[in-house]
Motif scaffolding. Structure first.
Motif, PDB file in Angstrom:
ATOM      1  N   ALA A  22      -7.013  16.823   7.568  1.00  0.00           N
ATOM      2  CA  ALA A  22      -7.535  15.601   8.173  1.00  0.00           C
ATOM      3  C   ALA A  22      -6.371  14.690   8.521  1.00  0.00           C
ATOM      4  CB  ALA A  22      -8.485  14.897   7.210  1.00  0.00           C
ATOM      5  N   TYR A  23      -6.454  14.065   9.683  1.00  0.00           N
ATOM      6  CA  TYR A  23      -5.428  13.114  10.115  1.00  0.00           C
ATOM      7  C   TYR A  23      -5.920  11.710   9.742  1.00  0.00           C
ATOM      8  CZ  TYR A  23      -3.014  16.814  12.640  1.00  0.00           C
ATOM      9  OH  TYR A  23      -2.319  17.958  12.965  1.00  0.00           O
ATOM     10  N   VAL A  24      -5.276  11.138   8.748  1.00  0.00           N
ATOM     11  CA  VAL A  24      -5.743   9.888   8.150  1.00  0.00           C
ATOM     12  C   VAL A  24      -4.847   8.734   8.582  1.00  0.00           C
ATOM     13  CG1 VAL A  24      -6.257   8.688   5.990  1.00  0.00           C
ATOM     14  CG2 VAL A  24      -6.629  11.154   6.160  1.00  0.00           C
ATOM     15  N   ALA A  25      -5.453   7.720   9.199  1.00  0.00           N
ATOM     16  CA  ALA A  25      -4.698   6.541   9.628  1.00  0.00           C
ATOM     17  C   ALA A  25      -4.280   5.705   8.425  1.00  0.00           C
ATOM     18  CB  ALA A  25      -5.544   5.699  10.578  1.00  0.00           C
ATOM     19  N   MET A  26      -3.228   4.913   8.618  1.00  0.00           N
ATOM     20  CA  MET A  26      -2.718   4.092   7.519  1.00  0.00           C
ATOM     21  C   MET A  26      -3.807   3.183   6.963  1.00  0.00           C
ATOM     22  SD  MET A  26      -0.117   3.465   5.650  1.00  0.00           S
ATOM     23  CE  MET A  26      -0.229   2.378   4.236  1.00  0.00           C
ATOM     24  N   ASN A  27      -4.676   2.666   7.848  1.00  0.00           N
ATOM     25  CA  ASN A  27      -5.727   1.778   7.348  1.00  0.00           C
ATOM     26  C   ASN A  27      -6.857   2.521   6.654  1.00  0.00           C
ATOM     27  OD1 ASN A  27      -7.049   2.960   9.495  1.00  0.00           O
ATOM     28  ND2 ASN A  27      -7.329   1.062  10.657  1.00  0.00           N
ATOM     29  N   GLN A  28      -6.728   3.857   6.560  1.00  0.00           N
ATOM     30  CA  GLN A  28      -7.724   4.657   5.859  1.00  0.00           C
ATOM     31  C   GLN A  28      -7.187   5.295   4.576  1.00  0.00           C
ATOM     32  OE1 GLN A  28      -8.490   7.351   9.169  1.00  0.00           O
ATOM     33  NE2 GLN A  28     -10.551   6.514   9.408  1.00  0.00           N
ATOM     34  N   GLN A  38       0.824  -1.207   0.000  1.00  0.00           N
ATOM     35  CA  GLN A  38       0.000   0.000   0.000  1.00  0.00           C
ATOM     36  C   GLN A  38       0.858   1.256   0.000  1.00  0.00           C
ATOM     37  OE1 GLN A  38      -2.644  -0.388   3.354  1.00  0.00           O
ATOM     38  NE2 GLN A  38      -4.037  -1.794   2.297  1.00  0.00           N
ATOM     39  N   ARG A  39       1.902   1.253   0.809  1.00  0.00           N
ATOM     40  CA  ARG A  39       2.794   2.418   0.839  1.00  0.00           C
ATOM     41  C   ARG A  39       3.510   2.590  -0.501  1.00  0.00           C
ATOM     42  NH1 ARG A  39       3.417   1.027   6.460  1.00  0.00           N
ATOM     43  NH2 ARG A  39       5.128  -0.401   6.025  1.00  0.00           N
ATOM     44  N   ALA A  40       3.856   1.473  -1.126  1.00  0.00           N
ATOM     45  CA  ALA A  40       4.500   1.551  -2.439  1.00  0.00           C
ATOM     46  C   ALA A  40       3.551   2.158  -3.473  1.00  0.00           C
ATOM     47  CB  ALA A  40       4.944   0.155  -2.884  1.00  0.00           C
ATOM     48  N   LEU A  41       2.292   1.784  -3.409  1.00  0.00           N
ATOM     49  CA  LEU A  41       1.311   2.341  -4.336  1.00  0.00           C
ATOM     50  C   LEU A  41       1.108   3.831  -4.086  1.00  0.00           C
ATOM     51  CD1 LEU A  41      -1.252  -0.582  -4.320  1.00  0.00           C
ATOM     52  CD2 LEU A  41      -0.132   0.331  -6.353  1.00  0.00           C
ATOM     53  N   MET A  42       1.123   4.219  -2.831  1.00  0.00           N
ATOM     54  CA  MET A  42       1.022   5.657  -2.521  1.00  0.00           C
ATOM     55  C   MET A  42       2.173   6.429  -3.139  1.00  0.00           C
ATOM     56  SD  MET A  42      -0.261   5.866   1.441  1.00  0.00           S
ATOM     57  CE  MET A  42      -0.299   7.651   1.408  1.00  0.00           C
ATOM     58  N   SER A  43       3.365   5.844  -3.070  1.00  0.00           N
ATOM     59  CA  SER A  43       4.521   6.531  -3.648  1.00  0.00           C
ATOM     60  C   SER A  43       4.424   6.617  -5.169  1.00  0.00           C
ATOM     61  CB  SER A  43       5.817   5.830  -3.236  1.00  0.00           C
ATOM     62  OG  SER A  43       5.904   4.539  -3.829  1.00  0.00           O
ATOM     63  N   GLU A  44       3.785   5.598  -5.786  1.00  0.00           N
ATOM     64  CA  GLU A  44       3.605   5.637  -7.243  1.00  0.00           C
ATOM     65  C   GLU A  44       2.699   6.788  -7.669  1.00  0.00           C
ATOM     66  OE1 GLU A  44       3.019   2.157  -9.701  1.00  0.00           O
ATOM     67  OE2 GLU A  44       3.446   0.873  -7.976  1.00  0.00           O
ATOM     68  N   PHE A  45       1.769   7.176  -6.812  1.00  0.00           N
ATOM     69  CA  PHE A  45       0.901   8.307  -7.122  1.00  0.00           C
ATOM     70  C   PHE A  45       1.609   9.643  -6.888  1.00  0.00           C
ATOM     71  CE2 PHE A  45      -2.867   5.454  -6.695  1.00  0.00           C
ATOM     72  CZ  PHE A  45      -3.516   5.831  -7.861  1.00  0.00           C
ATOM     73  N   ASN A  46       2.817   9.585  -6.320  1.00  0.00           N
ATOM     74  CA  ASN A  46       3.567  10.809  -6.013  1.00  0.00           C
ATOM     75  C   ASN A  46       2.759  11.752  -5.133  1.00  0.00           C
ATOM     76  OD1 ASN A  46       5.887  10.111  -7.580  1.00  0.00           O
ATOM     77  ND2 ASN A  46       4.746  10.668  -9.430  1.00  0.00           N
ATOM     78  N   LEU A  47       2.081  11.190  -4.142  1.00  0.00           N
ATOM     79  CA  LEU A  47       1.266  12.013  -3.258  1.00  0.00           C
ATOM     80  C   LEU A  47       2.175  12.822  -2.330  1.00  0.00           C
ATOM     81  CD1 LEU A  47      -1.439   9.356  -2.345  1.00  0.00           C
ATOM     82  CD2 LEU A  47      -1.650  11.238  -3.958  1.00  0.00           C
ATOM     83  N   PRO A  48       1.899  14.112  -2.183  1.00  0.00           N
ATOM     84  CA  PRO A  48       2.789  14.990  -1.403  1.00  0.00           C
ATOM     85  C   PRO A  48       2.503  14.952   0.099  1.00  0.00           C
ATOM     86  CG  PRO A  48       1.028  16.288  -2.331  1.00  0.00           C
ATOM     87  CD  PRO A  48       0.794  14.874  -2.795  1.00  0.00           C
ATOM     88  N   TYR A  49       2.275  13.764   0.629  1.00  0.00           N
ATOM     89  CA  TYR A  49       1.922  13.655   2.038  1.00  0.00           C
ATOM     90  C   TYR A  49       3.005  12.877   2.782  1.00  0.00           C
ATOM     91  CZ  TYR A  49      -2.503  14.440  -0.350  1.00  0.00           C
ATOM     92  OH  TYR A  49      -3.472  14.926  -1.177  1.00  0.00           O
ATOM     93  N   ALA A  56       1.025   2.969  15.087  1.00  0.00           N
ATOM     94  CA  ALA A  56       0.072   3.643  14.196  1.00  0.00           C
ATOM     95  C   ALA A  56       0.757   4.741  13.387  1.00  0.00           C
ATOM     96  CB  ALA A  56      -1.079   4.234  15.010  1.00  0.00           C
ATOM     97  N   ILE A  57       0.432   4.782  12.099  1.00  0.00           N
ATOM     98  CA  ILE A  57       0.961   5.815  11.204  1.00  0.00           C
ATOM     99  C   ILE A  57      -0.206   6.664  10.721  1.00  0.00           C
ATOM    100  CG2 ILE A  57       2.131   6.258   9.011  1.00  0.00           C
ATOM    101  CD1 ILE A  57       3.557   3.591   9.347  1.00  0.00           C
ATOM    102  N   PHE A  58      -0.036   7.996  10.794  1.00  0.00           N
ATOM    103  CA  PHE A  58      -1.063   8.916  10.318  1.00  0.00           C
ATOM    104  C   PHE A  58      -0.470   9.862   9.289  1.00  0.00           C
ATOM    105  CE2 PHE A  58      -3.115   7.387  14.084  1.00  0.00           C
ATOM    106  CZ  PHE A  58      -4.474   7.534  13.853  1.00  0.00           C
ATOM    107  N   TYR A  59      -1.322  10.237   8.318  1.00  0.00           N
ATOM    108  CA  TYR A  59      -0.946  11.228   7.306  1.00  0.00           C
ATOM    109  C   TYR A  59      -1.848  12.451   7.474  1.00  0.00           C
ATOM    110  CZ  TYR A  59       1.602   7.441   5.000  1.00  0.00           C
ATOM    111  OH  TYR A  59       2.474   6.421   4.714  1.00  0.00           O
ATOM    112  N   LYS A  60      -1.281  13.609   7.265  1.00  0.00           N
ATOM    113  CA  LYS A  60      -2.065  14.849   7.337  1.00  0.00           C
ATOM    114  C   LYS A  60      -2.315  15.341   5.921  1.00  0.00           C
ATOM    115  CE  LYS A  60      -0.325  18.732   9.075  1.00  0.00           C
ATOM    116  NZ  LYS A  60       0.159  19.718  10.086  1.00  0.00           N
TER     117      LYS A  60
END
Length: 453
Positions: free
Chosen positions: A196-202, A128-139, A170-174
């Motif tokens: 929004a503080y988004v948990a890794m499972n979200q 999941q984290r790898a896929l997030m990096s593929e989107f180049n999300l600035p979070y 727990a890991i959160f993204y803002k």
């Protein structure tokens, strides 16, 4: 992606890719013409299964399991590289198929996004984290210091969702709150100063939003390319396949009657009242009333009657008895009899034509004076209410049916009608007019001890 008639490039030198592609660009593969269609049909089984589950109100966890079961049943190969190839090829073929109208685009976008969501959930945290990096999300993940400053609020949100404690790791993204609108709407995140503080499972909500946005834009661009070049360039090869796939029926073949051998002209009026779905009942009543139907209506009703067991000679007698009252027997023999024999494989290429599926009926476009198509889609609400009342559907169920039709769940509306008329559930749902007939006759036969006619 190039479509060829003979072979596909060996996968031995393929670059290993994620098991969940983002479909940014068509794969550099050669695809056999047979695979072009077969892969698309297999993926379509998955998407339509998800669509049916959603329209029948299944719970999110039930849909998730259904989606993954459908994927395993239809999209898996023994070799992982072939899995990825089929995944990519089938997506881009269906992107061509469903780019062509706004309604098709909307359905495909919703179903592909839903499928992506369930597949993302099934991935490991690392993937999941790898896929997030593929989107180049600035979070970036929230720092320990910031996490401690808002921890109490995050715990409150977790408790409101039935979680007692936050995991130690727990890991959160803002993220900007507008980018996770579904989490905000469901009060599943803590919001502070516009973030929004988004948990890794979200994080699926973040990724799915990006995926949907990309695919929505890609479908528009694909439509432009299809309209401007591809459709004409491939008119003799791919275009017929692409244009037929969106109306593909994936269930049993109803070209020949199976459970019930035949129906006769003397019984047809009674059977129409008890066992015809609304689309066919409407056409039947119109031909009895007007002694004529335009081509679309004749095809839709004629092939249905063939599928339920009306023999060719009886079909000719039925249509002639009606049409001759308006056009005369001689004109009927010259202008209409050939097409009836043709539908039964007695003329021309001797093709055994198949009755129309619900999908094909729904996607038809009746014009002024036409009576074919799907009543749940094409009737006004007033006309639909009146038609349902004539079938004996109670007022409470009528409102449920109208609601389903209003929300474009036409087959579910037909299923509710079937259940109301017959006092029996139909868990599989109605996917074909001839299926409606067969299931109706089974119920009537079991009630009466013999087929009701």
């Amino acid at each position: 992606m190039q479509v060829v008639r003979c072979h596909r490039i060996s996968s031995s030198n393929d670059v290993v890719v994620s098991t969940l592609p983002l479909y940014r660009s068509a794969p550099p593969l050669e695809v056999r013409l047979e695979d072009f269609e077969l892969f698309a049909v297999d993926r379509l089984r998955v998407l339509k299964g998800i669509s049916d589950g959603l329209s029948r109100g299944k719970k999110p966890e039930e849909i998730a399991k259904l989606a993954m079961d459908l994927w395993k049943a239809n999209m898996r190969y023994p070799q992982a590289t072939e899995d990825v190839n089929k995944d990519n090829i089938s997506h881009f073929v269906l992107r061509l198929v469903y780019c062509r109208t706004e309604e098709l685009r909307k359905w495909f976008l919703s179903m592909e996004t839903a499928l992506f969501r369930y597949r993302f959930h099934s991935e490991s945290s690392e993937a999941q984290r790898a896929l997030m990096s593929e989107f180049n999300l600035p979070y970036k993940a929230v720092s320990n210091a910031e996490f401690e400053s808002v921890k109490d609020k995050l715990v409150q949100v977790a408790r409101s969702m039935g979680q007692t404690l936050l995991p130690a790791d727990a890991i959160f993204y803002k993220v900007p709150f507008e980018e996770v609108s579904e989490l905000v709407a469901g009060r599943r995140v803590f919001i502070h100063k516009g973030h929004a503080y988004v948990a890794m499972n979200q994080v699926v909500s973040i990724v799915v939003t990006q995926f949907r946005s990309h695919l929505s834009k890609a479908l528009i661009l694909t439509n432009r390319k299809w309209t401007s070049t591809i459709r004409e360039q491939e008119k003799d090869r791919l275009t017929p396949i692409v244009e037929a796939l969106c109306t593909s029926y994936l269930g049993p073949d109803y070209s020949q009657p199976k459970e019930f051998a035949e129906i006769s002209i003397k019984d047809i009026d009674q059977i129409a009242k008890t066992s015809f779905p609304l689309c066919m009942r409407h056409l039947f009543e119109k031909v009895r009333e007007d002694h004529h139907l335009k081509h679309g209506g004749r095809m839709q009703l004629g092939l249905f009657l063939k599928g339920v067991g009306l023999k060719v000679d009886d079909a000719l007698a039925f249509w002639k008895a009606e049409f001759a009252q308006k056009v005369g027997a001689e004109r009927f023999d010259k202008e209409y009899a050939y097409n009836i024999r043709h539908n039964y494989g007695r003329e021309g290429k001797r093709t055994d034509y198949t009755p129309y599926s619900c999908q094909k009926v729904i996607l038809s476009t009746p014009g002024v004076g036409d009576h074919h198509g799907c009543p749940y889609r094409h009737f006004s609400e007033e006309n639909l209410r009146a038609a349902l009342a004539r079938m004996g559907v109670g007022s409470r169920i009528v409102e449920d049916v109208i609601d389903k039709a209003r929300n474009r769940h036409y087959q579910l509306a037909c299923t509710l009608t079937f259940e109301a008329v017959h006092g029996s559930s139909c868990d599989a749902g109605i996917n074909h007019p001839n299926q409606y007939f067969i299931e109706s006759q089974k119920i009537l036969q079991s009630k009466n001890g013999s087929m009701a006619q």
